[in-house]
Design a protein around this motif. Structure first.
Motif, short mmCIF file in Angstrom:
data_model
loop_
_atom_site.label_atom_id
_atom_site.label_comp_id
_atom_site.label_asym_id
_atom_site.label_seq_id
_atom_site.Cartn_x
_atom_site.Cartn_y
_atom_site.Cartn_z
N LEU A 4 -52.91 29.26 -21.81
CA LEU A 4 -53.28 29.97 -20.59
C LEU A 4 -52.93 29.13 -19.37
O LEU A 4 -53.02 27.90 -19.40
CB LEU A 4 -54.77 30.28 -20.60
N ARG A 5 -52.51 29.79 -18.31
CA ARG A 5 -52.25 29.07 -17.08
C ARG A 5 -53.56 28.50 -16.54
O ARG A 5 -54.64 29.04 -16.79
CB ARG A 5 -51.62 30.01 -16.04
N THR A 6 -53.51 27.42 -15.78
CA THR A 6 -54.70 26.74 -15.27
C THR A 6 -55.61 27.68 -14.51
O THR A 6 -56.83 27.66 -14.69
CB THR A 6 -54.30 25.56 -14.36
N VAL A 7 -55.04 28.55 -13.70
CA VAL A 7 -55.87 29.47 -12.92
C VAL A 7 -56.65 30.39 -13.85
O VAL A 7 -57.80 30.73 -13.59
CB VAL A 7 -55.01 30.27 -11.92
N GLN A 8 -56.05 30.83 -14.97
CA GLN A 8 -56.74 31.68 -15.93
C GLN A 8 -57.86 30.92 -16.64
O GLN A 8 -58.92 31.46 -16.90
CB GLN A 8 -55.74 32.24 -16.94
N GLN A 9 -57.58 29.67 -16.97
CA GLN A 9 -58.60 28.84 -17.61
C GLN A 9 -59.79 28.66 -16.68
O GLN A 9 -60.95 28.73 -17.12
CB GLN A 9 -58.00 27.49 -18.00
N ASN A 10 -59.52 28.45 -15.43
CA ASN A 10 -60.62 28.32 -14.47
C ASN A 10 -61.42 29.61 -14.37
O ASN A 10 -62.65 29.60 -14.24
CB ASN A 10 -60.08 27.94 -13.09
N ASP A 11 -60.72 30.73 -14.42
CA ASP A 11 -61.40 32.02 -14.37
C ASP A 11 -62.31 32.22 -15.57
O ASP A 11 -63.41 32.77 -15.45
CB ASP A 11 -60.38 33.16 -14.31
N ILE A 12 -61.85 31.77 -16.73
CA ILE A 12 -62.66 31.91 -17.94
C ILE A 12 -63.97 31.15 -17.80
O ILE A 12 -65.05 31.66 -18.10
CB ILE A 12 -61.86 31.41 -19.17
N ILE A 13 -63.88 29.90 -17.33
CA ILE A 13 -65.09 29.10 -17.14
C ILE A 13 -65.98 29.74 -16.08
O ILE A 13 -67.22 29.81 -16.24
CB ILE A 13 -64.73 27.65 -16.74
N LYS A 14 -65.39 30.22 -15.02
CA LYS A 14 -66.15 30.85 -13.94
C LYS A 14 -66.87 32.09 -14.45
O LYS A 14 -68.07 32.30 -14.17
CB LYS A 14 -65.20 31.23 -12.80
N ASN A 15 -66.18 32.92 -15.22
CA ASN A 15 -66.79 34.14 -15.76
C ASN A 15 -67.90 33.83 -16.75
O ASN A 15 -68.95 34.47 -16.76
CB ASN A 15 -65.72 35.01 -16.43
#
Length: 329
Positions: A4-15
């Protein structure tokens, strides 16, 4: 499948963080629901002469299974009944002496409404756990516990998430409140958990594992180290109990004591146990839990523990290996 791209990984943690925060908030709301209805529910269950039966459809049913299992393992006889199965014959499992806890977030589940209408006529006490105080189930029940949440953790506010978590926690609150009211002990818990490491730790006694009788290494203080070695090696426990003429435990001679005697250059044929033993030692009774023996060994960094009776006479010895084999460790 690529990373996953970094921005997507950050979104996963955020969600994920948002979900956890939402569910914590839902649980915190429950404390204001601990009112007279909660007290009445617990008191009625405590006085119940039958069983507690949990019923729920879909996700509520899954939560109901867990609540029933928790109640059963903590002193409240309980089992789960599927509402649809109940309406096709299993309702015969429910008697007037039982208590039925129905679980439905909406409080409008058709199968539960039909079930409650039938069992209420036979005198069965009904507790409803719903998210709506004005629901049909809430009104049908003798007692209603509000497990409503302001929002689900699901971003669409559709999938049961916060609501099922809140219901599960309320079920635990009931179970633990009853556990404490019954003065339910670890020994009681062990009777319903005989298998697995937990059950073994709570049920296996020192007497079940100790070496006794002819298998117990025992020597008098006047015995030479050479003879003591023969006893130690014969019993294969790496130690021997040192017992005085009155059959009182005096000490334990271990392979560590033997090593120190070797290092000192002493004559093992001439040196006696009384010359090398350390007076006094830790001990345990045969009626103690094997888990207590483990704790004592770990606290004092020892591998063997004498077992004595009420007169401090040795009746056995237990080794760390015995605890390992039994699955206590």
């Amino acid at each position: 499948m690529g990373e996953l791209r970094t921005v997507q990984q950050n979104d996963i943690i955020k969600n994920a963080t948002k979900v956890i925060s939402d569910e914590i908030e839902a649980i915190q709301e429950l404390t204001s629901r601990l009112d007279d209805n909660f007290i009445r529910a617990c008191e009625t269950i405590l006085n119940c002469k039958g069983r507690v039966i949990i019923a729920g459809m879909g996700k509520s049913g899954h939560i109901g299974h867990k609540i029933a299992a928790t109640l059963a393992s903590t002193g409240t006889p309980s089992f789960f009944v599927h509402p649809s199965e109940a309406l096709h014959g299993d309702i015969g499992m429910i008697t007037a002496q039982d208590i039925v806890i129905t679980i439905s977030n909406s409080g409008g589940t058709d199968e539960l409404i039909t079930l409650c209408s039938v069992i209420k006529r036979q005198g069965t006490f009904i507790i409803a756990m719903t998210g709506k105080t004005d629901s049909v189930l809430a009104k049908l029940a003798h007692c209603h516990i509000n497990v409503g949440v302001s929002k689900e953790a699901c971003p669409h506010n559709l999938a049961p998430t916060s609501s099922t978590t809140a219901t599960l926690v309320m079920g635990d609150a009931i179970a633990v409140s009853l556990l404490k009211a019954r003065a339910f002990t670890p020994e009681d818990f062990a009777r319903s958990h005989p298998a697995g490491r937990l059950g073994k730790r709570l049920s296996i006694m020192v007497s079940d594992l100790m070496h006794s009788g002819e298998d117990m290494p025992k020597a008098a203080p006047e015995l030479t180290l050479q003879d003591a070695i023969l006893i130690m090696t014969g019993k294969q426990l790496g130690a021997t109990l040192v017992v005085d003429a009155d059959n009182k435990l005096r000490s334990v001679f271990t392979d560590g004591d033997l090593r120190r005697a070797f290092e000192s250059g002493a004559d093992l044929k001439q040196l006696k146990l009384i010359d090398v033993i350390q007076e006094g030692c830790h001990r345990i009774t045969e009626s103690s839990l094997a888990m207590q023996a483990l704790v004592m060994m770990q606290e004092h960094t020892i591998t063997v523990l004498p077992v004595v009776d009420e007169n401090d006479a040795p009746v056995g010895i237990i080794h760390m290996h015995d605890l390992l084999k039994a699955g206590i460790v």
